[in-house]
Design a protein around this motif. Structure first.
Motif, PDB file in Angstrom:
ATOM      1  N   THR A 340       0.837  -1.205   0.000  1.00 19.63           N
ATOM      2  CA  THR A 340       0.000   0.000   0.000  1.00 19.63           C
ATOM      3  C   THR A 340       0.871   1.254   0.000  1.00 19.63           C
ATOM      4  OG1 THR A 340      -0.161   0.137   2.426  1.00 19.63           O
ATOM      5  CG2 THR A 340      -1.792  -1.205   1.288  1.00 19.63           C
ATOM      6  N   SER A 341       2.070   1.147   0.586  1.00 21.41           N
ATOM      7  CA  SER A 341       3.008   2.269   0.572  1.00 21.41           C
ATOM      8  C   SER A 341       3.441   2.580  -0.852  1.00 21.41           C
ATOM      9  CB  SER A 341       4.225   1.948   1.437  1.00 21.41           C
ATOM     10  OG  SER A 341       5.226   2.928   1.303  1.00 21.41           O
ATOM     11  N   ALA A 342       3.692   1.538  -1.643  1.00 25.67           N
ATOM     12  CA  ALA A 342       4.075   1.737  -3.044  1.00 25.67           C
ATOM     13  C   ALA A 342       2.926   2.366  -3.821  1.00 25.67           C
ATOM     14  CB  ALA A 342       4.481   0.408  -3.669  1.00 25.67           C
ATOM     15  N   TRP A 343       1.695   1.923  -3.546  1.00 25.16           N
ATOM     16  CA  TRP A 343       0.525   2.520  -4.181  1.00 25.16           C
ATOM     17  C   TRP A 343       0.412   4.000  -3.826  1.00 25.16           C
ATOM     18  CZ3 TRP A 343      -3.257  -2.045  -2.980  1.00 25.16           C
ATOM     19  CH2 TRP A 343      -3.348  -2.873  -4.106  1.00 25.16           C
ATOM     20  N   SER A 344       0.575   4.285  -2.553  1.00 26.58           N
ATOM     21  CA  SER A 344       0.494   5.662  -2.078  1.00 26.58           C
ATOM     22  C   SER A 344       1.544   6.529  -2.757  1.00 26.58           C
ATOM     23  CB  SER A 344       0.681   5.707  -0.560  1.00 26.58           C
ATOM     24  OG  SER A 344       0.904   7.022  -0.116  1.00 26.58           O
ATOM     25  N   ALA A 345       2.792   6.029  -2.790  1.00 24.48           N
ATOM     26  CA  ALA A 345       3.870   6.803  -3.393  1.00 24.48           C
ATOM     27  C   ALA A 345       3.624   7.040  -4.880  1.00 24.48           C
ATOM     28  CB  ALA A 345       5.201   6.073  -3.185  1.00 24.48           C
ATOM     29  N   ALA A 346       3.155   6.007  -5.576  1.00 28.97           N
ATOM     30  CA  ALA A 346       2.879   6.149  -7.005  1.00 28.97           C
ATOM     31  C   ALA A 346       1.764   7.161  -7.257  1.00 28.97           C
ATOM     32  CB  ALA A 346       2.514   4.794  -7.605  1.00 28.97           C
ATOM     33  N   SER A 347       0.748   7.154  -6.385  1.00 31.82           N
ATOM     34  CA  SER A 347      -0.349   8.116  -6.501  1.00 31.82           C
ATOM     35  C   SER A 347       0.169   9.546  -6.305  1.00 31.82           C
ATOM     36  CB  SER A 347      -1.430   7.798  -5.473  1.00 31.82           C
ATOM     37  OG  SER A 347      -2.478   8.739  -5.532  1.00 31.82           O
ATOM     38  N   SER A 348       1.038   9.732  -5.321  1.00 31.08           N
ATOM     39  CA  SER A 348       1.641  11.045  -5.081  1.00 31.08           C
ATOM     40  C   SER A 348       2.515  11.478  -6.248  1.00 31.08           C
ATOM     41  CB  SER A 348       2.478  11.016  -3.797  1.00 31.08           C
ATOM     42  OG  SER A 348       1.662  10.833  -2.666  1.00 31.08           O
ATOM     43  N   ASP A 349       3.213  10.512  -6.854  1.00 31.00           N
ATOM     44  CA  ASP A 349       4.077  10.828  -7.991  1.00 31.00           C
ATOM     45  C   ASP A 349       3.275  11.417  -9.145  1.00 31.00           C
ATOM     46  OD1 ASP A 349       6.022   9.673  -6.438  1.00 31.00           O
ATOM     47  OD2 ASP A 349       5.998   7.761  -7.510  1.00 31.00           O
ATOM     48  N   LEU A 350       2.151  10.778  -9.466  1.00 26.85           N
ATOM     49  CA  LEU A 350       1.335  11.260 -10.580  1.00 26.85           C
ATOM     50  C   LEU A 350       0.692  12.597 -10.234  1.00 26.85           C
ATOM     51  CD1 LEU A 350       0.199  10.843 -13.363  1.00 26.85           C
ATOM     52  CD2 LEU A 350      -1.631   9.430 -12.389  1.00 26.85           C
ATOM     53  N   TYR A 351       0.232  12.744  -9.002  1.00 20.94           N
ATOM     54  CA  TYR A 351      -0.348  14.017  -8.571  1.00 20.94           C
ATOM     55  C   TYR A 351       0.675  15.143  -8.700  1.00 20.94           C
ATOM     56  CZ  TYR A 351      -2.051  17.688  -5.471  1.00 20.94           C
ATOM     57  OH  TYR A 351      -2.428  18.906  -4.964  1.00 20.94           O
ATOM     58  N   THR A 352       1.885  14.910  -8.182  1.00 17.24           N
ATOM     59  CA  THR A 352       2.900  15.961  -8.158  1.00 17.24           C
ATOM     60  C   THR A 352       3.400  16.298  -9.551  1.00 17.24           C
ATOM     61  OG1 THR A 352       3.579  15.083  -6.010  1.00 17.24           O
ATOM     62  CG2 THR A 352       5.039  16.678  -7.049  1.00 17.24           C
TER      63      THR A 352
END
Length: 546
Positions: A340-352
Motif C-alpha cells: 500500500t506504501s508503493a501505491w500511495s507513493a505512485a499516486s503522489s508521484d502522478l499528482y505531483t
C-alpha cells in the motif's frame, strides 16, 4: 494593520516598470487563474496536508531501498548516511517553508523561482521537477512488483504493474479531494506500519521473538559496523561504503517538498502549511533515524536477500528481520502494508508531476493546453500526459524489477537533489530581497532562526552529493554504463536547461529591490481563516496532531 496590509501599502508606493516587465508572464497567468479560465480548487483539508507531508517522507525508499544501503554501508554507515541527508532535507524544508507559507501559490517553488531569481531558473526547476516525479512513478510501480514477488514469482510482473497503475489512475482522476482522502488513508497505514515495526524491532532485538534470540548489537560486531566497500581495506573502504548510502538515502527523503506543490489546492494554507513544515524534523528523527537503527540491529549487512538487483530478494529489510525471528504470518501482513506504501507513493508521484506540469504551463514554460481543467478544477490533460510515462515500468519485465527500481531510484535521487539545490538558491534570493526591501522577518507566517545558513548548507551539500554520486563506476573493473547515465544525466541536464533558457529569454536575474512580495496576497488572505476552537479534549488532540 495586518502584516499583509502593511506590506501591500509599502509596496504600492514603489512599483518599478522594470519589475512589471519581468513579471508579465506571471501576471498573465495569475489573471487567468482568477478570471475562471484556469483554476485549481482548494480541496485539501488540514488533515490531508498533514498526511501528505508525512507520506512524502515514508515510502519504498525506507521500506525497500534501505536494503542496498545496509549492504553497502553497514549498520553505522546506514544511520550516518540517513542522518546527513536528513539534515539536508530539514534545511531545505525550512527554507521552502518560509516562502510557501507566505506565498502558497499554484506551482509552488517553480513559480517562486520565477519571482525571486529569474524565469530561466523557474523553467529549469519546473522541468527538472516534472522529470523527477515522472521518472519516480515507474520506479514505485517497479517497487510494487518487487514486493508482490515476495508471495509468488509465477505471475508475470506486468500484471502487478498494471493493477497498481489502474489504482493510481482512478485516484488521480477523481480529483484533489479524492487524492487527499486516499493519501490520508495510505499515509495512516504507513505511519502505523513504521511505528509498529520500530516497536517490534526493539522487542525482537531484546529477545522477545518466538526464537527468544537476544540480538543486541551482535551485527555491529560481526560482520561489523561498516562495510569495506568493494573489498577496499581501511578507512577508505569504510568511507566509500558510507558515501554509497547517500544517494539512496536521498531517494528516500525526496518528496518532503510535495506540500509546496499541494499549496495551491490547500484549504487555509497560511495556517496549515507552517504546521506541517514545523514537524518535519520529528518525522525525520522518528521514522528514518529510528527505522534505520532498527534495520541495522536486526539484519546483518551480509544477508544475500539485501541484493535487490538479483531478482530473488523480493522483501524489505523489515520483512527479512521478521522472517529471521521465526514469526510465520506477520511477514506477509507487513509486506501487504508495504505494498500500500508503493501505491500511495505512485499516486503522489502522478499528482505531483501533473501539478508541476500545470505550474510550468502557468509560467509560460509549457504548452497552454496543460492548463485545461475540468469544471471541478482537475487538470486532466496534465494528468493524462504524465500517466503515459508510467509505461516505463514495463522495462522491468525482462530486466528485473529490482534492477529497474535501482536505475530509476538513481535518476530520481539526483533530479530531486537538484530540485533541493534550486529551492535553496531561491530562498537565498528571497532572504536577500526581504532584507533589502526592509521587511521584518517576524511578520512571516513561518520563520527559522537558522537562516540563511541552512539554505547555504542545503545548496552546497546537494551539489557535492550529486557530483560524486556515480563514483562507483570509476573503480577498477566496476564500469557500468547504466549506472553512469542514470547518475549523471539529470545532473548534466540542469545547467544545460538553465543556460539555454537564459539565452532564449534574455531576462536577467531579478534585483532584490524589484522582487515581488505582493502579487496574490489578497487572494491568499481571503482563503485564510481561524480554525474553530475544539469542543472537547478529543478534538483538541486531533487539532494538535493534524
Amino acid at each position: 494593520m495586518s502584516a499583509t496590509e502593511s506590506l501591500s501599502h509599502e509596496k504600492s508606493t514603489d512599483k518599478s516598470t522594470d519589475m512589471e516587465k519581468n513579471y508579465v508572464v506571471s501576471a498573465e497567468a495569475d489573471a487567468a487563474s482568477t478570471n475562471g479560465e484556469v483554476k485549481l480548487q482548494r480541496q485539501l483539508k488540514n488533515r490531508h496536508i498533514a498526511m501528505i507531508s508525512i507520506g512524502g517522507v515514508i515510502g519504498t525508499g525506507l521500506f525497500l531501498g534501505t536494503a542496498s544501503s545496509l549492504a553497502n554501508g553497514g549498520p553505522v554507515g546506514l544511520i550516518l548516511g540517513y542522518a546527513v541527508v536528513g539534515s539536508i532535507c530539514y534545511s531545505v524544508m525550512i527554507s521552502l517553508g518560509e516562502m510557501i507559507a507566505y506565498l502558497p501559490i499554484p506551482g509552488g517553488h517553480i513559480k517562486l523561482a520565477e519571482r525571486f531569481v529569474d524565469p530561466a531558473l523557474s523553467f529549469t526547476m519546473g522541468w527538472n521537477y516534472w522529470y523527477n516525479w515522472t521518472i519516480i512513478l515507474p520506479a514505485e510501480l517497479s517497487a510494487a512488483a518487487v514486493l508482490v514477488d515476495y508471495w509468488t514469482t509465477s505471475v508475470n510482473n506486468a500484471v502487478w504493474i498494471t493493477v497498481c497503475m489502474i489504482v493510481v489512475l482512478i485516484i488521480n482522476f477523481l480529483g484533489a479531494g479524492a487524492y487527499g482522502e486516499a493519501e490520508f488513508i495510505f499515509a495512516s497505514i504507513k505511519v502505523i506500519t513504521i511505528t509498529g515495526l520500530i516497536i517490534l524491532g526493539i522487542v525482537l532485538d531484546l529477545g522477545g521473538g518466538p526464537n527468544h534470540d537476544r540480538i543486541g548489537f551482535r551485527y555491529w560486531k560481526h560482520p561489523g559496523p561498516f562495510v569495506q566497500f568493494n573489498g577496499i581495506s581501511g578507512a577508505e573502504g569504510r568511507f566509500l561504503g558510507w558515501w554509497a548510502v547517500l544517494t539512496q538515502a536521498a531517494f528516500s527523503f525526496i518528496g518532503t517538498e510535495i506540500v509546496a506543490i499541494a499549496a495551491g489546492e490547500a484549504k487555509n494554507p497560511r495556517r496549515n502549511l507552517p504546521k506541517a513544515i514545523r514537524r518535519v524534523y520529528i518525522r525525520i528523527l522518528l521514522f528514518y533515524i529510528g527505522g534505520t537503527i532498527i534495520i541495522g540491529l536486526l539484519v546483518p549487512s551480509t544477508d544475500d536477500r539485501l541484493n535487490l538487483s538479483s531478482g530473488t530478494a523480493a522483501a524489505s529489510p523489515f520483512v527479512i528481520a521478521i522472517q529471521n525471528a521465526g514469526i510465520k504470518a506477520l511477514p506477509s501482513i507487513i509486506n501487504a502494508c508495504l505494498l500500500t506504501s508503493a501505491w500511495s507513493a505512485a499516486s503522489s508521484d502522478l499528482y505531483t508531476s501533473s501539478r508541476a506540469l500545470y505550474g510550468l504551463a502557468m509560467a509560460g514554460s509549457a504548452p497552454k493546453i496543460f492548463l485545461k481543467t475540468s469544471s471541478r478544477g482537475l487538470p486532466y490533460v496534465s494528468i493524462t500526459f504524465c500517466a503515459l510515462f508510467a509505461l516505463l515500468a514495463y522495462m522491468g519485465i525482462n530486466g528485473g524489477s529490482g534492477r529497474v527500481f535501482g536505475w530509476f531510484a538513481n535518476m530520481t535521487s539526483i533530479a530531486g537533489l537538484m530540485t533541493w539545490f534550486g529551492i535553496s538558491v531561491t530562498y537565498i534570493r528571497f532572504y536577500k530581497g526581504w532584507k533589502v526591501q526592509g521587511y521584518d522577518r517576524k511578520t512571516l507566517p513561518y520563520a527559522s532562526g537558522l537562516q540563511p545558513y541552512a539554505a547555504w548548507y542545503g545548496a552546497i551539500s546537494c551539489l557535492v552529493i550529486c557530483f560524486f554520486s556515480g563514483w562507483k563506476v570509476f573503480l577498477k573493473g566496476k564500469w557500468d554504463t547504466a549506472t553512469f547515465v542514470t547518475n549523471y544525466l539529470p545532473l548534466a541536464l540542469f545547467p544545460i536547461l538553465y543556460v539555454g533558457a537564459r539565452i532564449y529569454t534574455k531576462v536577467p536575474p531579478v534585483r532584490p529591490m524589484d522582487m515581488d512580495f505582493i502579487t496574490g496576497l489578497d487572494e491568499i488572505e481571503r482563503d485564510t481563516y481561524d480554525e474553530p476552537p475544539p469542543k472537547n479534549r478529543i478534538e483538541a488532540f486531533w487539532q494538535w496532531l493534524m
